[in-house]
Design a protein around this motif. Structure first.
Motif, short mmCIF file in Angstrom:
data_model
loop_
_atom_site.label_atom_id
_atom_site.label_comp_id
_atom_site.label_asym_id
_atom_site.label_seq_id
_atom_site.Cartn_x
_atom_site.Cartn_y
_atom_site.Cartn_z
N LEU A 240 0.83 -1.20 0.00
CA LEU A 240 0.00 0.00 0.00
C LEU A 240 0.87 1.26 0.00
N VAL A 241 1.97 1.24 0.75
CA VAL A 241 2.89 2.37 0.77
C VAL A 241 3.54 2.55 -0.60
N LEU A 242 3.89 1.45 -1.25
CA LEU A 242 4.47 1.54 -2.59
C LEU A 242 3.49 2.15 -3.58
N VAL A 243 2.24 1.72 -3.49
CA VAL A 243 1.21 2.32 -4.35
C VAL A 243 1.06 3.81 -4.04
N GLY A 244 1.09 4.14 -2.74
CA GLY A 244 1.00 5.53 -2.35
C GLY A 244 2.15 6.36 -2.89
N PHE A 245 3.34 5.74 -2.99
CA PHE A 245 4.48 6.46 -3.55
C PHE A 245 4.19 6.94 -4.97
N PHE A 246 3.65 6.06 -5.80
CA PHE A 246 3.35 6.44 -7.18
C PHE A 246 2.17 7.41 -7.26
N VAL A 247 1.18 7.20 -6.38
CA VAL A 247 0.00 8.07 -6.41
C VAL A 247 0.36 9.50 -5.98
N PHE A 248 1.11 9.63 -4.89
CA PHE A 248 1.38 10.95 -4.35
C PHE A 248 2.55 11.65 -5.04
N MET A 249 3.41 10.90 -5.69
CA MET A 249 4.50 11.52 -6.44
C MET A 249 4.10 11.82 -7.87
N PHE A 250 2.95 11.26 -8.31
CA PHE A 250 2.51 11.48 -9.69
C PHE A 250 2.22 12.95 -9.98
N PRO A 251 1.51 13.70 -9.09
CA PRO A 251 1.30 15.13 -9.37
C PRO A 251 2.61 15.91 -9.47
N SER A 252 3.60 15.49 -8.71
CA SER A 252 4.89 16.18 -8.77
C SER A 252 5.57 15.99 -10.12
N LEU A 253 5.24 14.87 -10.79
CA LEU A 253 5.84 14.60 -12.10
C LEU A 253 5.49 15.69 -13.10
N PHE A 254 4.23 16.11 -13.09
CA PHE A 254 3.81 17.17 -14.01
C PHE A 254 4.52 18.49 -13.68
N LEU A 255 4.65 18.75 -12.38
CA LEU A 255 5.34 19.97 -11.98
C LEU A 255 6.82 19.92 -12.34
N TRP A 256 7.42 18.73 -12.26
CA TRP A 256 8.82 18.59 -12.67
C TRP A 256 8.98 18.87 -14.17
N ILE A 257 8.06 18.31 -14.95
CA ILE A 257 8.12 18.53 -16.40
C ILE A 257 7.95 20.01 -16.72
N LEU A 258 6.99 20.63 -16.02
CA LEU A 258 6.77 22.06 -16.23
C LEU A 258 7.99 22.88 -15.80
N ALA A 259 8.63 22.43 -14.70
CA ALA A 259 9.82 23.14 -14.22
C ALA A 259 10.97 23.02 -15.22
N VAL A 260 11.11 21.86 -15.85
CA VAL A 260 12.18 21.66 -16.84
C VAL A 260 11.90 22.50 -18.08
N VAL A 261 10.63 22.52 -18.51
CA VAL A 261 10.27 23.28 -19.71
C VAL A 261 10.49 24.77 -19.50
N THR A 262 10.10 25.25 -18.32
CA THR A 262 10.21 26.68 -18.02
C THR A 262 11.54 27.04 -17.38
N VAL A 263 12.39 26.04 -17.15
CA VAL A 263 13.70 26.24 -16.51
C VAL A 263 13.51 27.00 -15.20
N ASN A 264 12.63 26.47 -14.38
CA ASN A 264 12.30 27.11 -13.11
C ASN A 264 12.75 26.21 -11.97
N ALA A 265 13.88 26.56 -11.35
CA ALA A 265 14.42 25.74 -10.27
C ALA A 265 13.53 25.78 -9.02
N THR A 266 12.89 26.92 -8.80
CA THR A 266 12.01 27.05 -7.64
C THR A 266 10.82 26.12 -7.76
#
Length: 320
Positions: A240-266
């Motif tokens: 369940l914790v492993l599933v939670g890892f993918f579920v709760f880190m999934f929204p961060s994935l989009f933000l990471w992609i957006l951060a890379v595209v916009t070159v925004n370290a913050t």
């Protein structure tokens, strides 16, 4: 068809956990002591068997570093360092106190719910935990010390095998691992049943250890069966914790992609902290609920063993 004992125990643990939400915060603190059963022992032995030194073995190195550093510190830095040590030690003592009392409170609440499914008052359960603090504290302390010693012995045997690869070192490792496994299981069961005797039956520390040993001796096979069943629950919680890892880190994935595209370290830093915070909160939640559930399940089994006795499921199958 009669419901099996272990299914009844799991149902009792789940009923109390689901209906008594006020035990969840206590489960959070009680989890600091480690979980009842074989999980804590199993993880320490596997860690030692992999050649990883116990965490507390670095303490002498910290003392050595402090002895080498303190003569070169100014009085102001030394004073602040001493103040921080006092603060951290005080917090450690406070957390230990709350953790031990929380464990006692959960055991009391679980015992009250065994026969009539009564939700015990959290305030009264807390006072019961406070009343039995010292007995529960020494039970947990001796358990951790003895399991730590077993882990060190397995670690030394592992290092010898990895370093020398001699035949008798391998035999010594296997022998030490088997001794540690059997002794660790007995210690884990002793700690569970002794805590039950202290809180439920109002036994003193010494009397609880003696009574727990007799209970383990009479019910060693049912205890192992129960530990296997509850260990399976731990595996489910881990998945369940492993599933939670993918579920709760999934929204961060989009933000990471957006951060890379916009070159925004913050934005990248925010995405990382946000995902880790959600995951940490989820792990804390699972650990709290799991501690209440496992403790309640063990206390149900303890009370059945103590009052009416329990027959092994394996023996019952073989004799059928």
């Amino acid at each position: 068809m009669k419901t099996s004992l272990y299914k009844q125990a799991l149902q009792h643990g789940w009923w109390l956990t689901r209906h008594h939400l006020w035990l969840w915060p206590l489960g959070l603190f009680a989890s600091l002591l480690g979980q009842m059963g074989l999980l804590e022992f199993f993880t320490k032995i596997v860690e030692a068997g992999s050649g990883t030194a116990p965490t507390w073995s670095t303490i002498p190195q910290l003392f050595q570093f402090f002895n080498m550093s303190w003569p070169h510190l100014s009085w102001s830095v030394f004073g602040w360092s001493l103040w921080l040590i006092v603060v951290f030690v005080s917090l450690f003592v406070l957390f230990v106190f709350v953790a031990v009392v929380s464990q006692g409170a959960i055991i009391h609440a679980a015992s009250k719910a065994v026969h009539r499914e009564v939700l015990a008052d959290v305030g009264k359960a807390w006072h019961v935990g406070v009343r039995h603090f010292w007995s529960l504290f020494f039970i947990n302390l001796f358990k951790k010390i003895l399991i730590g010693i077993l882990a060190v012995l397995v670690f030394w045997a592992t290092k010898n095998v990895m370093q020398y690869s001699r035949g008798w070192d391998a035999i010594w490792f296997l022998l030490m691992f088997l001794i540690a496994a059997v002794t660790g299981m007995v210690l884990s069961f002793l700690a569970i049943y002794a805590a039950g005797y202290v809180v439920v039956e109002q036994y003193s520390f010494g009397r609880s250890i003696v009574a727990a040993w007799k209970l383990v001796w009479r019910h060693w096979l049912p205890s192992i069966e129960a530990a296997i069943v509850i260990f399976a629950v731990d595996i489910v919680a881990f998945v369940l914790v492993l599933v939670g890892f993918f579920v709760f880190m999934f929204p961060s994935l989009f933000l990471w992609i957006l951060a890379v595209v916009t070159v925004n370290a913050t934005l990248y830093m925010f995405a990382t902290i946000f995902g880790m915070l959600l995951l940490a909160l989820f792990i804390i939640f699972v650990g709290s609920v799991l501690t209440v559930f496992v403790t309640s399940t063990w206390i149900f089994l303890f009370m059945r063993m103590h009052h009416s006795g329990v027959k092994s499921t394996i023996i019952r199958w073989l004799s059928a």
